[in-house]
Motif scaffolding. Sequence first.
Motif, PDB file in Angstrom:
ATOM      1  N   PRO A   1      29.745 -48.147 -48.197  1.00 37.08           N
ATOM      2  CA  PRO A   1      29.661 -50.117 -48.160  1.00 37.08           C
ATOM      3  C   PRO A   1      27.907 -50.483 -47.037  1.00 37.08           C
ATOM      4  CG  PRO A   1      31.697 -49.505 -46.665  1.00 37.08           C
ATOM      5  CD  PRO A   1      31.200 -48.320 -48.231  1.00 37.08           C
ATOM      6  N   ASN A   2      28.144 -49.155 -46.225  1.00 43.55           N
ATOM      7  CA  ASN A   2      27.034 -49.791 -44.769  1.00 43.55           C
ATOM      8  C   ASN A   2      26.012 -49.055 -45.194  1.00 43.55           C
ATOM      9  OD1 ASN A   2      29.065 -51.304 -43.548  1.00 43.55           O
ATOM     10  ND2 ASN A   2      30.016 -49.692 -42.914  1.00 43.55           N
ATOM     11  N   GLY A   3      25.656 -48.436 -46.167  1.00 39.78           N
ATOM     12  CA  GLY A   3      24.677 -47.946 -46.516  1.00 39.78           C
ATOM     13  C   GLY A   3      25.201 -46.501 -47.120  1.00 39.78           C
ATOM     14  N   ILE A   4      23.598 -45.573 -47.720  1.00 36.47           N
ATOM     15  CA  ILE A   4      24.452 -44.800 -47.577  1.00 36.47           C
ATOM     16  C   ILE A   4      23.109 -43.716 -46.952  1.00 36.47           C
ATOM     17  CG2 ILE A   4      24.922 -45.019 -50.124  1.00 36.47           C
ATOM     18  CD1 ILE A   4      21.830 -44.378 -51.258  1.00 36.47           C
ATOM     19  N   LYS A   5      23.160 -42.624 -46.970  1.00 39.81           N
ATOM     20  CA  LYS A   5      22.424 -41.347 -46.474  1.00 39.81           C
ATOM     21  C   LYS A   5      21.085 -40.598 -47.212  1.00 39.81           C
ATOM     22  CE  LYS A   5      20.869 -38.477 -43.530  1.00 39.81           C
ATOM     23  NZ  LYS A   5      19.634 -37.683 -44.495  1.00 39.81           N
ATOM     24  N   TYR A   6      20.624 -41.116 -46.916  1.00 42.28           N
ATOM     25  CA  TYR A   6      19.940 -40.283 -47.716  1.00 42.28           C
ATOM     26  C   TYR A   6      19.159 -39.122 -47.862  1.00 42.28           C
ATOM     27  CZ  TYR A   6      18.049 -45.207 -49.464  1.00 42.28           C
ATOM     28  OH  TYR A   6      17.885 -46.626 -49.806  1.00 42.28           O
ATOM     29  N   ALA A   7      18.911 -38.407 -48.851  1.00 39.32           N
ATOM     30  CA  ALA A   7      18.434 -37.005 -48.959  1.00 39.32           C
ATOM     31  C   ALA A   7      17.399 -36.705 -48.832  1.00 39.32           C
ATOM     32  CB  ALA A   7      18.950 -35.870 -50.278  1.00 39.32           C
ATOM     33  N   ASP A   8      17.384 -36.164 -47.656  1.00 38.27           N
ATOM     34  CA  ASP A   8      15.871 -34.920 -47.472  1.00 38.27           C
ATOM     35  C   ASP A   8      15.578 -34.275 -48.016  1.00 38.27           C
ATOM     36  OD1 ASP A   8      17.145 -36.248 -44.721  1.00 38.27           O
ATOM     37  OD2 ASP A   8      17.647 -34.486 -44.071  1.00 38.27           O
ATOM     38  N   TYR A   9      14.025 -34.055 -48.275  1.00 42.64           N
ATOM     39  CA  TYR A   9      13.485 -33.660 -49.310  1.00 42.64           C
ATOM     40  C   TYR A   9      12.121 -32.644 -49.018  1.00 42.64           C
ATOM     41  CZ  TYR A   9      10.101 -37.075 -50.487  1.00 42.64           C
ATOM     42  OH  TYR A   9       9.113 -37.562 -50.498  1.00 42.64           O
ATOM     43  N   ASN A  10      11.960 -31.381 -49.212  1.00 42.35           N
ATOM     44  CA  ASN A  10      10.599 -30.500 -49.750  1.00 42.35           C
ATOM     45  C   ASN A  10       9.762 -31.372 -50.397  1.00 42.35           C
ATOM     46  OD1 ASN A  10      11.830 -29.070 -46.923  1.00 42.35           O
ATOM     47  ND2 ASN A  10      12.659 -27.904 -48.764  1.00 42.35           N
ATOM     48  N   THR A  11       7.827 -31.125 -49.948  1.00 47.02           N
ATOM     49  CA  THR A  11       7.606 -31.259 -51.230  1.00 47.02           C
ATOM     50  C   THR A  11       6.448 -30.505 -50.923  1.00 47.02           C
ATOM     51  OG1 THR A  11       6.157 -32.920 -52.010  1.00 47.02           O
ATOM     52  CG2 THR A  11       6.640 -33.147 -49.727  1.00 47.02           C
ATOM     53  N   TRP A  12       5.727 -30.767 -52.025  1.00 50.22           N
ATOM     54  CA  TRP A  12       3.869 -29.557 -51.903  1.00 50.22           C
ATOM     55  C   TRP A  12       3.578 -29.374 -52.953  1.00 50.22           C
ATOM     56  CZ3 TRP A  12       9.198 -27.922 -52.736  1.00 50.22           C
ATOM     57  CH2 TRP A  12       9.547 -27.671 -54.188  1.00 50.22           C
TER      58      TRP A  12
END
Length: 336
Positions: free
Chosen positions: A245-256
């Motif tokens: 309810p207090n927010g979500i931990k966004y997923a870290d990610y790789n990009t290329w």
Amino acid sequence: MKKLALLATALAIVSGSALAADMPVKAVKAPPPPAFDPWDIAFGGGIMSDYIFRGITQSNHKPSVTAYFEPRYNVTKDLQLYIGTSAESISFPNRAAAEVDIYGGIRPTFGAFAFDIGVWGYLYPGGTCYYGAPGIDFAGNFQGAECAEKALLNTNVIKKNLNFFEVYGKGVYTVNDNWAFGFNEYYTPSYLNSGAWGNYASITGKYTAPGTLFGSSGVGMFISGEFGRQWLGTSDSFYGTAAFPNGIKYADYNTWNLGVAFTWKVFTLDLRYYDTDLSKGNCNAFTSDFAARGNITAATGTFVTPINPTGVGSNWCSAAGVAKLSFDLTAMTNLK
């Protein structure tokens, strides 16, 4: 008698020439070197089949146009100050139609090393608020009439104000005329005004083909690529879920990305491949994609993840090929 007169005349000519040769000649001064003009302006624009930012489309995988204007002040040949603005057409969940950037910084050079340190502001004018009915966030806060009366069909939520800023540092080491390698580092206390901090770091490489590759046509070519990682914190309650309810931990990610570009005079045609390792569910939680859809079948299941309980999935983080045609000029080089 005539012979004596001719001899005397010849001696006089020779003697006069010798005297002239012995006379000091006043040196002609070389023209003064051109005065150092510290001011310059860079500007340009382009059109691209998709606007990809750190592996994620900003234009719903549709074409986008861009332009920039950057005044520069060269303190010395190895130290430049600059400010600038740029704009891109976008397709955002809050219905903002453009990204307007304002930035500035300093570019010092030390031999083969070139650095760039500054601040970049991202503005998204014209946005509006969308919230899944009834307009109360998961912390019990009322989001206001504007949010309450509007809801995305896929239940995603988005703020009206997505403006944010980053501080950054970049560097490039030029090995020779063909090879260069670099790094990028960006940090923001609130990515897209979500309340979640963001840190992006990447490494880059570029190979520039010899100028004789295409003969005397004036066409050049380079191959370049980047591998980066985006770390993200926890959003504020506006983006919360029943589980968080207090927010979500966004997923870290790789990009290329990897691409080949062709240059001719002030024009560049860049053909590039982009991708990330974000799942469709985590992509939806991060982007609030207005075009995201559910995929509930016996064969594939859903896009449910710990931070995406609705099962809606987004392809905004999926692989994409992008063609971009751009032009770049500077006043000191191209407009003289």
